[in-house]
Design an enzyme around this catalytic site. Structure first.
Site, PDB file in Angstrom:
ATOM      1  N   CYS A   1       0.888  -1.173  -0.096  1.00  0.00           N
ATOM      2  CA  CYS A   1       0.007   0.167  -0.012  1.00  0.00           C
ATOM      3  C   CYS A   1       0.833   1.439   0.183  1.00  0.00           C
ATOM      4  O   CYS A   1       0.886   2.245  -0.802  1.00  0.00           O
ATOM      5  CB  CYS A   1      -0.857   0.120   1.177  1.00  0.00           C
TER       6      CYS A   1
HETATM    7  N1  LIG Z   1      -4.418  -4.819   5.072  1.00  0.00           N
HETATM    8  C1  LIG Z   1      -3.704  -3.953   3.954  1.00  0.00           C
HETATM    9  O1  LIG Z   1      -3.889  -2.812   3.893  1.00  0.00           O
HETATM   10  C2  LIG Z   1      -2.919  -4.534   3.017  1.00  0.00           C
HETATM   11  C3  LIG Z   1      -2.377  -5.958   3.194  1.00  0.00           C
HETATM   12  N2  LIG Z   1      -1.541  -6.753   2.305  1.00  0.00           N
HETATM   13  C4  LIG Z   1      -0.983  -7.971   2.324  1.00  0.00           C
HETATM   14  O2  LIG Z   1      -1.935  -8.963   2.370  1.00  0.00           O
HETATM   15  C5  LIG Z   1      -1.510 -10.082   3.171  1.00  0.00           C
HETATM   16  C6  LIG Z   1      -2.809 -10.159   4.035  1.00  0.00           C
HETATM   17  O3  LIG Z   1      -2.922  -9.052   4.871  1.00  0.00           O
HETATM   18  P1  LIG Z   1      -4.373  -8.683   5.289  1.00  0.00           P
HETATM   19  O4  LIG Z   1      -5.562  -9.354   4.705  1.00  0.00           O
HETATM   20  O5  LIG Z   1      -4.371  -7.478   5.875  1.00  0.00           O
HETATM   21  O6  LIG Z   1      -4.213  -9.849   6.661  1.00  0.00           O
HETATM   22  P2  LIG Z   1      -5.552 -10.438   7.616  1.00  0.00           P
HETATM   23  O7  LIG Z   1      -4.767 -10.965   8.854  1.00  0.00           O
HETATM   24  O8  LIG Z   1      -6.525  -9.869   7.653  1.00  0.00           O
HETATM   25  O9  LIG Z   1      -5.696 -11.864   6.869  1.00  0.00           O
HETATM   26  C7  LIG Z   1      -4.916 -12.889   6.582  1.00  0.00           C
HETATM   27  C8  LIG Z   1      -5.466 -14.255   6.183  1.00  0.00           C
HETATM   28  O10 LIG Z   1      -4.628 -15.186   6.199  1.00  0.00           O
HETATM   29  C9  LIG Z   1      -4.896 -16.552   6.858  1.00  0.00           C
HETATM   30  N3  LIG Z   1      -3.888 -17.195   7.150  1.00  0.00           N
HETATM   31  C10 LIG Z   1      -2.792 -16.910   8.125  1.00  0.00           C
HETATM   32  N4  LIG Z   1      -1.928 -17.912   8.021  1.00  0.00           N
HETATM   33  C11 LIG Z   1      -2.519 -18.950   7.152  1.00  0.00           C
HETATM   34  C12 LIG Z   1      -1.853 -20.256   6.656  1.00  0.00           C
HETATM   35  N5  LIG Z   1      -0.617 -20.650   7.124  1.00  0.00           N
HETATM   36  N6  LIG Z   1      -2.687 -20.708   5.713  1.00  0.00           N
HETATM   37  C13 LIG Z   1      -4.005 -20.232   5.330  1.00  0.00           C
HETATM   38  N7  LIG Z   1      -4.223 -19.279   5.937  1.00  0.00           N
HETATM   39  C14 LIG Z   1      -3.638 -18.276   6.699  1.00  0.00           C
HETATM   40  C15 LIG Z   1      -5.608 -15.657   8.174  1.00  0.00           C
HETATM   41  O11 LIG Z   1      -6.383 -16.820   8.775  1.00  0.00           O
HETATM   42  P3  LIG Z   1      -6.655 -16.670  10.213  1.00  0.00           P
HETATM   43  O12 LIG Z   1      -7.166 -15.020  10.604  1.00  0.00           O
HETATM   44  O13 LIG Z   1      -7.660 -17.598  10.793  1.00  0.00           O
HETATM   45  O14 LIG Z   1      -5.521 -16.678  11.073  1.00  0.00           O
HETATM   46  C16 LIG Z   1      -6.474 -14.639   7.479  1.00  0.00           C
HETATM   47  O15 LIG Z   1      -7.562 -15.100   6.977  1.00  0.00           O
HETATM   48  C17 LIG Z   1      -0.234  -9.645   4.040  1.00  0.00           C
HETATM   49  O16 LIG Z   1       0.913 -10.289   3.437  1.00  0.00           O
HETATM   50  C18 LIG Z   1      -0.419  -8.167   3.823  1.00  0.00           C
HETATM   51  O17 LIG Z   1       1.000  -7.417   3.774  1.00  0.00           O
HETATM   52  C19 LIG Z   1      -1.456  -5.879   0.929  1.00  0.00           C
HETATM   53  C20 LIG Z   1      -1.860  -4.681   0.919  1.00  0.00           C
HETATM   54  C21 LIG Z   1      -2.605  -3.849   2.089  1.00  0.00           C
HETATM   55  C1  LIG Z   2      -0.984   0.246   9.319  1.00  0.00           C
HETATM   56  C2  LIG Z   2      -0.077  -0.632   9.126  1.00  0.00           C
HETATM   57  O1  LIG Z   2       0.159  -1.741   9.756  1.00  0.00           O
HETATM   58  N1  LIG Z   2       0.011  -1.098   7.765  1.00  0.00           N
HETATM   59  C3  LIG Z   2       0.913  -2.054   7.273  1.00  0.00           C
HETATM   60  C4  LIG Z   2       1.250  -2.012   5.944  1.00  0.00           C
HETATM   61  C5  LIG Z   2       0.326  -3.139   5.093  1.00  0.00           C
HETATM   62  C6  LIG Z   2       0.923  -4.072   4.882  1.00  0.00           C
HETATM   63  O2  LIG Z   2       1.379  -4.965   5.671  1.00  0.00           O
HETATM   64  O3  LIG Z   2       0.519  -4.759   3.683  1.00  0.00           O
HETATM   65  P1  LIG Z   2       1.121  -4.419   2.555  1.00  0.00           P
HETATM   66  O4  LIG Z   2       2.692  -4.508   2.568  1.00  0.00           O
HETATM   67  O5  LIG Z   2       0.940  -5.398   1.500  1.00  0.00           O
HETATM   68  O6  LIG Z   2       0.780  -3.296   2.113  1.00  0.00           O
HETATM   69  C7  LIG Z   2       2.355  -2.078   7.998  1.00  0.00           C
HETATM   70  O7  LIG Z   2       2.893  -1.019   8.128  1.00  0.00           O
HETATM   71  O8  LIG Z   2       2.919  -3.119   8.226  1.00  0.00           O
END
Ligand SMILES: NC(=O)C1=CN([C@@H]2O[C@H](COP(=O)(O)OP(=O)(O)OC[C@H]3O[C@@H](n4cnc5c(N)ncnc54)[C@H](OP(=O)(O)O)[C@@H]3O)[C@@H](O)[C@H]2O)C=CC1
Ligand SMILES: CC(=O)N[C@@H](CCC(=O)OP(=O)(O)O)C(=O)O
Length: 304
Positions: free
Chosen positions: A120
Site C-alpha cells: 500500500c
Molecule cells: N491490509 C492491508 O492494507 C494490506 C495488506 N496486504 C498484504 O496482504 C496480506 C494479507 O494481509 P491482510 O489481509 O491485511 O491480513 P489478515 O490478517 O486480515 O488476513 C490474513 C489471512 O490469512 C490467513 N492465514 C494466516 N496464516 C495462514 C496459513 N498458514 N494458511 C492459510 N491461511 C492463513 C488468516 O487466517 P486467520 O485469521 O484465521 O489466522 C487470514 O484469513 C499480507 O501479506 C499483507 O502484507 C497488502 C496490501 C495492503
Molecule cells: C497500518 C499498518 O500496519 N500497515 C502495514 C502495511 C500494510 C501491509 O502489511 O501490507 P502491504 O505490505 O501489502 O501493504 C504495516 O505497516 O505493516
C-alpha cells in the site's frame, strides 16, 4: 482457456482476501473455495491450487512462501500466482504488479507466471517517485524522506480488532527503527540508488492513506519547478483510469478515497521558497491492495 477461469484465494477470509472476493463477483470467473475449517491445511490448499488457473495469495509473508512452495510441488499443474504479501516484491523472478509503472508493465503482468501485488505505501511512493527519477528531474541519489499515514485496516485483522475494541490510538508513528518492510520495495521500484527514509504512521480511521514526500527544488536537476514535476507525472499517467494527477489542494483528508480503487497524485509547492511536496492519496485496501489485485487478475486472465 475454454472454461471460465478458476481462482483460488488462499487467505480468502482475511482483510485483503475478502476485498478481492467482493470485487470478483463482477467478473466471469469461478471462485474455488475450501472448507474454512481446513483453510490452513497444506493438503487442502495444494488441492485447491491444482484445481485453479490462478491462485491469489492473501496471507502473511511466511504463509505465502509456504503456498509458493506447495504450488511448486505441482510441477506443470501449478496455477499462475498473484501474491499480495511482501514476500516476493523485490524478487527478480517475479513481475511487479503495478500496471502503470512503465509502458510495457501491463503486458509483462498479462503473461507472467508469478506476479507480486505492490504494498500500500509503496504504491504511493513508487507511483510518485519513479516517473520523476526516470525522467531525470529527480536525481536517483536524492535523499528521499517519505512520510505516510494509513487507516488501521492496513494492519489486517488483528489491528482492526484492536482499534474497534479499544478505540485507538488516535495517531501513532511506528517503524521508528527505520527498518520497515516496505523500504526495500520502495528503494528498488522507485529506481532510487540511495535508501529512502520511510516514516509510517497509523490513525484511528479504518481506510485511507496519504504518502507525502517533501523536496528542496534547488537540489533537483536544473531549475525544476513544481509545475515541471506535475507535468512529468501528468504525462506519465495520461489516460490511466486508476491513477490521476490532480491540482494541489489546501488540505488533504486521508479518508477521502476510502472505498475507491483510484489513487490521486499531486505536487504542492512554494515557488518563492523553492520547495515542493509530492502527495499520493489512496485507499490502502483499494489501489493499495484489493483494487490493485483486481487490475492484475484482469490482466493475467485476459479480461480487459
Ligand atoms: N491490509 C492491508 O492494507 C494490506 C495488506 N496486504 C498484504 O496482504 C496480506 C494479507 O494481509 P491482510 O489481509 O491485511 O491480513 P489478515 O490478517 O486480515 O488476513 C490474513 C489471512 O490469512 C490467513 N492465514 C494466516 N496464516 C495462514 C496459513 N498458514 N494458511 C492459510 N491461511 C492463513 C488468516 O487466517 P486467520 O485469521 O484465521 O489466522 C487470514 O484469513 C499480507 O501479506 C499483507 O502484507 C497488502 C496490501 C495492503
Ligand atoms: C497500518 C499498518 O500496519 N500497515 C502495514 C502495511 C500494510 C501491509 O502489511 O501490507 P502491504 O505490505 O501489502 O501493504 C504495516 O505497516 O505493516
Amino acid at each position: 482457456m475454454a472454461h471460465q477461469p478458476i481462482i483460488f484465494i488462499d487467505g480468502e477470509a482475511g482483510t485483503t482476501g475478502l476485498g478481492i472476493r467482493e470485487r470478483l463477483a463482477a467478473l466471469p470467473v469461478t471462485l474455488h473455495s475450501i472448507d474454512p475449517a481446513r483453510r490452513k491445511d497444506p493438503a487442502a490448499r495444494r488441492d485447491a491450487m491444482q484445481a485453479a488457473d490462478l491462485a491469489v495469495l492473501c496471507l502473511p509473508d511466511d504463509a505465502s512462501r509456504e503456498a509458493v512452495a506447495l504450488a511448486a510441488t505441482l510441477g506443470d499443474a501449478a496455477p499462475r500466482i498473484l501474491d499480495a504479501s511482501t514476500a516476493f516484491r523485490t524478487d527478480p523472478g517475479w513481475v511487479y504488479g503495478f500496471p502503470e509503472l512503465e509502458a510495457e508493465q501491463a503486458n509483462a503482468i498479462a503473461t507472467a507466471p508469478r506476479v507480486s501485488n505492490p504494498g500500500c505505501y509503496p504504491t504511493g511512493a513508487v507511483g510518485l517517485l519513479r516517473p520523476l527519477v526516470r525522467a531525470g528531474v529527480l536525481p536517483a541519489d536524492y535523499p528521499v524522506c517519505i512520510n505516510a499515514v494509513s487507516g488501521y485496516s492496513g494492519g489486517g485483522r488483528s489491528m482492526i480488532e484492536a482499534h474497534e475494541r479499544d478505540g485507538g490510538p488516535a495517531f501513532e508513528l511506528y517503524g521508528l527503527a527505520l527498518e520497515h518492510k516496505h523500504v526495500p520495495e520502495i528503494h528498488k521500484h522507485a529506481a532510487l540508488t540511495r535508501r529512502p527514509v520511510f516514516v509510517p504512521s497509523a490513525g484511528h480511521f479504518a481506510q485511507g492513506m496519504i504518502v507525502s514526500i517533501p523536496l528542496h527544488l534547488d537540489d533537483l536537476a536544473g531549475h525544476v519547478t513544481a509545475e515541471d514535476l506535475h507535468a512529468v507525472l501528468a504525462t506519465h499517467y495520461a489516460g490511466q483510469d486508476h491513477v490521476r494527477v490532480l491540482s494541489p489542494e489546501p488540505t488533504l483528508s486521508a479518508e477521502a478515497l476510502a472505498g475507491s480503487d483510484r489513487m490521486e497524485l499531486r505536487v504542492h509547492g512554494s515557488p518563492r521558497n523553492r520547495q515542493a511536496l509530492l502527495s499520493a492519496r489512496l485507499d490502502n485496501l483499494g489501489k493499495g491492495a484489493s483494487g490493485a489485485a483486481l487490475q492484475n487478475i484482469r490482466l493475467m486472465l485476459g479480461l480487459d
